[in-house]
Design an enzyme around this catalytic site. Structure first.
Site, mmCIF file in Angstrom:
data_model
loop_
_atom_site.group_PDB
_atom_site.id
_atom_site.type_symbol
_atom_site.label_atom_id
_atom_site.label_comp_id
_atom_site.label_asym_id
_atom_site.label_seq_id
_atom_site.Cartn_x
_atom_site.Cartn_y
_atom_site.Cartn_z
ATOM 1 N N SER A 124 0.832 -1.337 0.005
ATOM 2 C CA SER A 124 0.051 0.077 0.050
ATOM 3 C C SER A 124 0.795 1.147 -0.019
ATOM 4 O O SER A 124 2.163 1.328 0.538
ATOM 5 C CB SER A 124 -0.979 -0.093 1.369
ATOM 6 N N TYR A 150 -2.076 -1.163 10.855
ATOM 7 C CA TYR A 150 -2.213 -1.643 9.469
ATOM 8 C C TYR A 150 -1.146 -1.439 8.463
ATOM 9 O O TYR A 150 -0.420 -2.245 7.767
ATOM 10 C CB TYR A 150 -3.611 -1.133 8.815
ATOM 11 N N LYS A 154 2.233 -3.654 6.505
ATOM 12 C CA LYS A 154 2.414 -3.860 5.216
ATOM 13 C C LYS A 154 4.020 -3.458 4.943
ATOM 14 O O LYS A 154 4.795 -4.090 4.381
ATOM 15 C CB LYS A 154 1.841 -2.502 4.490
HETATM 16 P P1 NAD Z 1 -10.851 -7.377 1.254
HETATM 17 O O1 NAD Z 1 -10.993 -7.618 2.626
HETATM 18 O O2 NAD Z 1 -12.019 -7.156 0.264
HETATM 19 O O3 NAD Z 1 -9.927 -8.825 0.787
HETATM 20 C C1 NAD Z 1 -9.160 -9.444 1.482
HETATM 21 C C2 NAD Z 1 -9.742 -10.893 1.757
HETATM 22 O O4 NAD Z 1 -8.730 -11.632 2.326
HETATM 23 C C3 NAD Z 1 -11.212 -11.100 2.088
HETATM 24 O O5 NAD Z 1 -11.835 -11.901 1.093
HETATM 25 C C4 NAD Z 1 -10.875 -11.990 3.517
HETATM 26 O O6 NAD Z 1 -12.021 -12.798 3.748
HETATM 27 C C5 NAD Z 1 -9.647 -12.831 2.969
HETATM 28 N N1 NAD Z 1 -8.883 -12.980 4.104
HETATM 29 C C6 NAD Z 1 -8.341 -12.266 5.476
HETATM 30 N N2 NAD Z 1 -7.524 -13.017 6.273
HETATM 31 C C7 NAD Z 1 -7.813 -14.314 6.030
HETATM 32 C C8 NAD Z 1 -6.962 -15.407 6.081
HETATM 33 N N3 NAD Z 1 -6.300 -15.643 7.166
HETATM 34 N N4 NAD Z 1 -7.102 -16.452 5.330
HETATM 35 C C9 NAD Z 1 -7.796 -16.510 4.157
HETATM 36 N N5 NAD Z 1 -8.268 -15.217 3.813
HETATM 37 C C10 NAD Z 1 -8.345 -14.353 4.593
HETATM 38 O O7 NAD Z 1 -9.495 -6.348 0.846
HETATM 39 P P2 NAD Z 1 -9.093 -6.004 -0.386
HETATM 40 O O8 NAD Z 1 -9.522 -4.197 -0.613
HETATM 41 O O9 NAD Z 1 -9.420 -6.639 -1.467
HETATM 42 O O10 NAD Z 1 -7.534 -5.699 -0.259
HETATM 43 C C11 NAD Z 1 -6.516 -6.832 -0.649
HETATM 44 C C12 NAD Z 1 -5.408 -6.625 -0.213
HETATM 45 O O11 NAD Z 1 -5.073 -5.404 -0.656
HETATM 46 C C13 NAD Z 1 -5.267 -6.699 1.512
HETATM 47 O O12 NAD Z 1 -4.071 -7.256 1.591
HETATM 48 C C14 NAD Z 1 -5.242 -5.168 1.570
HETATM 49 O O13 NAD Z 1 -4.678 -4.884 2.630
HETATM 50 C C15 NAD Z 1 -4.500 -4.529 0.412
HETATM 51 N N6 NAD Z 1 -4.656 -3.101 -0.155
HETATM 52 C C16 NAD Z 1 -6.027 -2.933 -0.160
HETATM 53 C C17 NAD Z 1 -6.484 -1.278 -0.277
HETATM 54 C C18 NAD Z 1 -7.649 -0.911 -0.426
HETATM 55 O O14 NAD Z 1 -8.095 0.384 -0.447
HETATM 56 N N7 NAD Z 1 -8.811 -1.791 -0.865
HETATM 57 C C19 NAD Z 1 -5.147 -0.598 -0.520
HETATM 58 C C20 NAD Z 1 -3.919 -0.914 -0.489
HETATM 59 C C21 NAD Z 1 -3.705 -2.259 -0.192
#
Ligand code: NAD
Ligand code: UDP
Length: 339
Positions: A124, A150, A154
């Protein structure tokens, strides 16, 4: 040979699954559904007309991951799984460190056991902290002024993966630093599903337009930006998803660690986004200006040059596309909840 997507029932992973399948890749999905529903997996199949194995599994569970690697021919991993709510991470830091770091470590161990040597990680822009000049470039120092657990997860995972690649000459690590993903698939079948009251801007806008929230509060209009509201690099989630395809292809050809910003390279203010949403969809979004939100930076956006030059990837969709697709997804969710 398949690509394993952890957390692909979620927002970014589900869109990436669609883009990979459309590009003819084989995928395997693992998610414990802690922040997603199995319908997302079904809808990936519906959109693409393609099937793939889905494991309802906790990525922290090394035995479960070993089973996935045993049963499937996994060539690379895209690691989306993790918790992502900044505020919650301040309240429950241990839960965040355990899940975000724990999933990464268990994955790395299983990968090593089964000779899988390519990993792409969802990082991120938060790792740039609060001291770097904008736009952010991949070679800038990270970790100074990160304000929440958080963000630290990262930063730490980037470190863990970089160290792992330094110790293992076979390993390929691609760290993708996302900026502000919004939008949804144009089918309206997959998108971001916030739990309870949304913390992020776009879900708050769509829920306000849908009448679920009375009005949007824009946090601060006295920032040193053009219209006084914060500026961010909003990127369409489908563009972001396509960046993963490019990253996978890069990892197939290169060893060691490489970092890429995935952003548009253009800042858009919160007020501009709200107005674009109203214009694009012809709906009202009542809003008011409130005090600044603690921890928010006035403005940041990506220098997106490296991804363009090295990966041949750049964002293509407009702010209007993001607004239209976000609204279509909200309308789809509403129609389901009314059934
Ligand atoms: P999200 O919560 O929609 O998707 C994450 C998925 O991981 C979920 O489906 C959840 O059920 C699953 N999960 C969590 N812990 C788990 C575990 N221990 N075992 C199996 N599954 C697990 O989030 P997103 O927005 O799709 O983000 C995906 C990744 O991108 C994350 O790592 C997030 O930190 C990163 N990210 C997201 C953003 C954003 O703005 N959405 C920005 C920067 C980074
Ligand atoms: N924001 C806002 N009202 C909201 C939610 C967010 O004004 O209800 C602003 C927030 O202050 C920030 C921008 O929208 O300037 C993007 O916030 P978000 O939480 O979506 O992402 P962040 O940039 O914090 O990762």
């Amino acid at each position: 040979m398949a690509i394993l997507l952890t957390g692909a029932a979620g927002f970014i992973g589900s869109h990436t699954a669609v883009e990979l399948l459309n590009a003819g890749k084989e995928i395997v999905v693992a998610d414990n559904l802690s922040n997603a529903e199995e319908t997302a997996v079904e809808n990936i199949r519906k959109i693409t007309g393609k099937d793939f194995p889905f494991y309802k599994a906790d990525i922290m569970d090394e035995n479960a991951m070993d089973r996935v690697f045993e049963e499937q021919d996994i060539q690379s991993v895209i690691h989306f799984a993790g918790y992502k709510a900044v505020g919650e991470s301040v309240e429950k830091p241990i839960m965040y460190y355990e899940n975000n770091l724990g999933t990464t470590i268990s994955l790395l161990k299983s990968m090593r056991k089964f000779g899988c040597s390519r990993i792409i990680f969802s990082s991120s822009a938060t790792v740039y902290g609060d001291r770097n000049p904008i736009p952010y470039r991949e070679d800038m120092q990270t970790g100074i002024g990160i304000t929440n657990p958080y963000g630290w997860t990262k930063y730490m995972i980037e470190r863990i993966l970089t160290d792992a690649a330094a110790a293992d000459p076979d390993l390929s690590v691609v760290l993708l630093r996302y900026f502000n993903p919004i939008g949804a698939h144009e089918s309206g079948l997959i998108g971001e599903k916030p739990n309870g009251i949304p913390n992020n801007l776009m879900p708050y806008i769509t829920q306000t337009a849908a009448g679920i929230r009375e009005k949007l509060t824009i946090f601060g209009n006295d920032y040193p930006t053009e219209d006084g509201t914060c500026e961010r690099d909003f990127i369409h989630v489908v563009d972001l998803a396509k960046g993963h395809l490019a990253a996978c292809e890069y990892a197939d050809e290169h060893k060691g660690t490489e970092i890429f910003n995935l952003g548009t390279g253009h800042p858009v203010s919160v007020l501009e986004l709200v107005n674009a949403f109203i214009r694009a969809n012809g709906v009202d979004v009542p809003y008011t200006f409130g005090p600044r939100r603690e921890g928010d930076l006035p403005a940041y956006y990506a220098d997106a040059t490296k991804a363009k030059e090295v990966l041949g990837w750049e964002a293509e969709k407009t702010i209007e596309d993001m607004c239209r697709d976000s609204w279509r997804w909200e309308c789809h969710c509403r129609s389901l909840s009314e059934e």
